[in-house]
Design an enzyme around this catalytic site. Structure first.
Site, PDB file in Angstrom:
ATOM      1  N   TYR A 134       0.858  -1.191   0.000  1.00 18.75           N
ATOM      2  CA  TYR A 134       0.000   0.000   0.000  1.00 18.75           C
ATOM      3  C   TYR A 134       0.894   1.242   0.000  1.00 18.75           C
ATOM      4  O   TYR A 134       2.031   1.190   0.476  1.00 18.75           O
ATOM      5  CB  TYR A 134      -0.902   0.000   1.240  1.00 18.75           C
ATOM      6  CG  TYR A 134      -1.828  -1.191   1.320  1.00 18.75           C
ATOM      7  CD1 TYR A 134      -2.983  -1.251   0.549  1.00 18.75           C
ATOM      8  CD2 TYR A 134      -1.547  -2.254   2.176  1.00 18.75           C
ATOM      9  CE1 TYR A 134      -3.833  -2.345   0.632  1.00 18.75           C
ATOM     10  CE2 TYR A 134      -2.399  -3.351   2.259  1.00 18.75           C
ATOM     11  CZ  TYR A 134      -3.541  -3.388   1.490  1.00 18.75           C
ATOM     12  OH  TYR A 134      -4.385  -4.468   1.566  1.00 18.75           O
ATOM     13  N   ARG A 156       2.207   2.720   3.842  1.00 23.25           N
ATOM     14  CA  ARG A 156       2.494   1.879   4.994  1.00 23.25           C
ATOM     15  C   ARG A 156       3.236   0.608   4.574  1.00 23.25           C
ATOM     16  O   ARG A 156       3.112   0.163   3.430  1.00 23.25           O
ATOM     17  CB  ARG A 156       1.220   1.530   5.757  1.00 23.25           C
ATOM     18  CG  ARG A 156       0.118   0.936   4.913  1.00 23.25           C
ATOM     19  CD  ARG A 156      -1.236   1.265   5.545  1.00 23.25           C
ATOM     20  NE  ARG A 156      -2.346   0.635   4.851  1.00 23.25           N
ATOM     21  CZ  ARG A 156      -2.969   1.157   3.796  1.00 23.25           C
ATOM     22  NH1 ARG A 156      -2.544   2.300   3.270  1.00 23.25           N
ATOM     23  NH2 ARG A 156      -3.983   0.533   3.246  1.00 23.25           N
ATOM     24  N   CYS A 196      -2.384 -20.579   8.969  1.00 23.55           N
ATOM     25  CA  CYS A 196      -1.584 -19.349   8.901  1.00 23.55           C
ATOM     26  C   CYS A 196      -1.256 -18.941   7.459  1.00 23.55           C
ATOM     27  O   CYS A 196      -0.717 -19.729   6.681  1.00 23.55           O
ATOM     28  CB  CYS A 196      -0.288 -19.537   9.678  1.00 23.55           C
ATOM     29  SG  CYS A 196       0.787 -18.096   9.541  1.00 23.55           S
ATOM     30  N   ASP A 238      -8.804 -10.815   1.375  1.00 23.02           N
ATOM     31  CA  ASP A 238      -7.519 -10.374   0.847  1.00 23.02           C
ATOM     32  C   ASP A 238      -7.454 -10.921  -0.571  1.00 23.02           C
ATOM     33  O   ASP A 238      -7.418 -12.153  -0.753  1.00 23.02           O
ATOM     34  CB  ASP A 238      -6.374 -10.913   1.720  1.00 23.02           C
ATOM     35  CG  ASP A 238      -5.427  -9.807   2.124  1.00 23.02           C
ATOM     36  OD1 ASP A 238      -5.062  -9.009   1.245  1.00 23.02           O
ATOM     37  OD2 ASP A 238      -5.063  -9.736   3.318  1.00 23.02           O
ATOM     38  N   LYS A 250      -6.735  -5.834   0.675  1.00 20.97           N
ATOM     39  CA  LYS A 250      -8.009  -6.145   1.350  1.00 20.97           C
ATOM     40  C   LYS A 250      -9.181  -5.520   0.614  1.00 20.97           C
ATOM     41  O   LYS A 250      -9.166  -4.324   0.318  1.00 20.97           O
ATOM     42  CB  LYS A 250      -7.987  -5.599   2.769  1.00 20.97           C
ATOM     43  CG  LYS A 250      -7.020  -6.305   3.674  1.00 20.97           C
ATOM     44  CD  LYS A 250      -7.053  -5.707   5.064  1.00 20.97           C
ATOM     45  CE  LYS A 250      -5.875  -6.205   5.862  1.00 20.97           C
ATOM     46  NZ  LYS A 250      -4.578  -5.710   5.361  1.00 20.97           N
TER      47      LYS A 250
HETATM   48  S1  SF4 Z   1      -1.521 -16.629  12.256  1.00 17.37           S
HETATM   49 FE1  SF4 Z   1      -0.066 -15.332  13.362  1.00 17.37          FE
HETATM   50  S2  SF4 Z   1       0.236 -16.356  15.350  1.00 17.37           S
HETATM   51 FE2  SF4 Z   1      -0.713 -17.832  13.979  1.00 17.37          FE
HETATM   52  S3  SF4 Z   1       1.004 -18.970  13.130  1.00 17.37           S
HETATM   53 FE3  SF4 Z   1       0.557 -17.318  11.691  1.00 17.37          FE
HETATM   54  S4  SF4 Z   1       1.860 -15.620  12.272  1.00 17.37           S
HETATM   55 FE4  SF4 Z   1       1.839 -17.095  13.966  1.00 17.37          FE
END
Ligand code: SF4
Length: 407
Positions: free
Chosen positions: A133, A136, A152, A350, A357
């Site tokens: 972006y 940022r 994740c 996303d 987003k």
């Molecule tokens: S979502 Fe965040 S806390 Fe969870 S494994 Fe990924 S980086 Fe780590």
């Protein structure tokens, strides 16, 4: 859907879900208070092997046993003793269990899934910095977390199970920010920045604060949820020196909001840190309007503002955890107007591949033309709002009025 459609049983469920409970000691009842409340002890005693997991949880399913054995090739297995105590071992679909115990389904990649679904690597001018972006950047500080979430988005790099070998170079990351005056906002994330010692984190924050055009710093962390013991008074005292500093925590289910978490985030709030929550919409975890409502209301009770509800990214091996957009929209419909506006997060997707987003919301503007807007409210009632031509008032009101007419 109007409130009149809410059944009494939903109300009872809602209230039950909002009760704050301690995670308790579980298998660790003989551990001293000092050790249990020490975040380093919690980290040292994480459950990280299939054998440990099997010993503590004889009810593991064949899918979980196979998943735990394969985890270290994809995304490591790690669960803090504190968070493990929130798992219901007799419920295969326990919402806490689904988030942190691997299943063999993780090894199946659907054709539309990706290892880097948000296209972070292609927007990375220096290792560990994502500049997507205009104003940022995302500053990745580590590849380690207190526990690993099975969905994740950054599983390609966190825990290093796939051999990504993430080595951020703070000097280069900071030099890039210093050389780009358009960057006014830095989000520290990872991995989890709060795994750093207070000194290491302070060193980083003070270097960022020394850059005049950095107006605002944020930390994205799941530590207050996985390891509330880390939120010590000393950490809070250090963080408050670097305001304006915001923090985004990551909680997905009301059961994660324990008395320990409430106290931990309370300490952050008392240090003047505005707190937001980012949830991921997950199948069988929080894709239920009653659970979602209890969660956002309980977050407000913890002084945390629900910020984003993310549609689960198309991360490889996450199909079994991904809820539908249809369900996400239904949840938003059941929140807006039915509870406090502060409790309603922005639901976003996303955009796959790195489009950023995109907010998605139920339709409230039903039609719109040059002279009227047709809207509906949360009860489904229709209303018309007269449209004005840009810059032109709707009607010519008198600019002054004679004194006698006023009387
Ligand atoms: S979502 Fe965040 S806390 Fe969870 S494994 Fe990924 S980086 Fe780590």
């Amino acid at each position: 859907m109007a409130d009149s459609g809410v059944k009494d049983s939903d109300g009872t469920r809602l209230n039950d879900l909002k009760v704050f409970k301690s995670a308790g000691r579980g298998f660790w009842s003989d551990v001293s208070d000092a050790d249990w409340n020490d975040w380093r002890w919690q980290l040292k005693h994480r459950i990280t092997t299939p054998e440990q997991l099997g010993r503590l949880m004889p009810t593991l399913t064949p899918e979980e046993i196979a998943g735990a054995k394969l985890a270290n090739h994809k995304l490591a297995l790690a669960i803090t003793p504190y968070f493990f105590n929130l798992i219901n071992p007799s419920d295969e679909n326990c919402p806490i269990r689904l988030q942190v115990i691997p299943r063999v389904q993780e090894t199946h990649t659907a054709p539309w899934e990706m290892t880097d679904p948000c296209g972070e690597d292609s927007h990375s001018p220096v290792p560990g910095l994502v500049h997507r972006y205009p104003d940022r950047v995302l500053f990745l500080v580590t590849d380690r977390c207190a526990a690993y979430c099975r969905y994740c988005t950054r599983s390609r790099l966190v825990s290093n199970a796939t051999g990504y070998d993430f080595h951020p170079e703070f000097d280069k990351q900071i030099a890039y920010i210093a050389a780009h005056p358009e960057i006014r906002d830095v989000l520290l994330s990872g991995g989890d920045p709060l795994l750093f010692s207070d000194d290491k984190l302070e060193h980083l924050l003070s270097r960022l604060r020394a850059i005049p055009h950095v107006e605002f710093v944020r930390i994205g962390t799941r530590i207050p949820i996985f390891l509330p013991q880390r939120i010590t008074p000393e950490l809070c005292a250090m963080l408050k020196k670097y305001h304006p500093l915001f923090m985004s925590v990551h909680s997905n289910h009301p059961r994660e909001l324990t008395t320990e978490v409430r106290e931990a985030v309370g300490r952050l709030a008392y240090a003047g840190i505005p707190l937001g929550n980012q949830s991921v919409l997950l199948r069988h975890v929080n894709d239920d309007p009653v659970i979602a409502k209890a969660h956002v209301q309980k977050l407000l009770m913890c002084r945390v503002r629900p910020y984003y509800l993310y549609q689960c990214d198309l991360i490889a091996g996450s199909a079994h955890l991904r809820a539908s957009v249809r369900r996400g929209l239904e949840i938003m419909e059941r929140l807006r107007g039915h509870t406090t506006g502060y409790a309603v997060p922005t639901y976003v997707i996303d955009a796959p591949g790195g489009g950023g987003k995109v907010p998605v919301a139920p339709e409230y503007v039903l039609s719109r033309n040059h002279d009227r807007v047709l809207i509906r409210n949360y009860e489904g009632k229709l209303f018309e709002y007269p449209e004005a031509k840009d810059g032109t008032p709707l009607c010519d009101a008198p600019r002054s009025i004679e004194e006698p007419a006023l009387a």
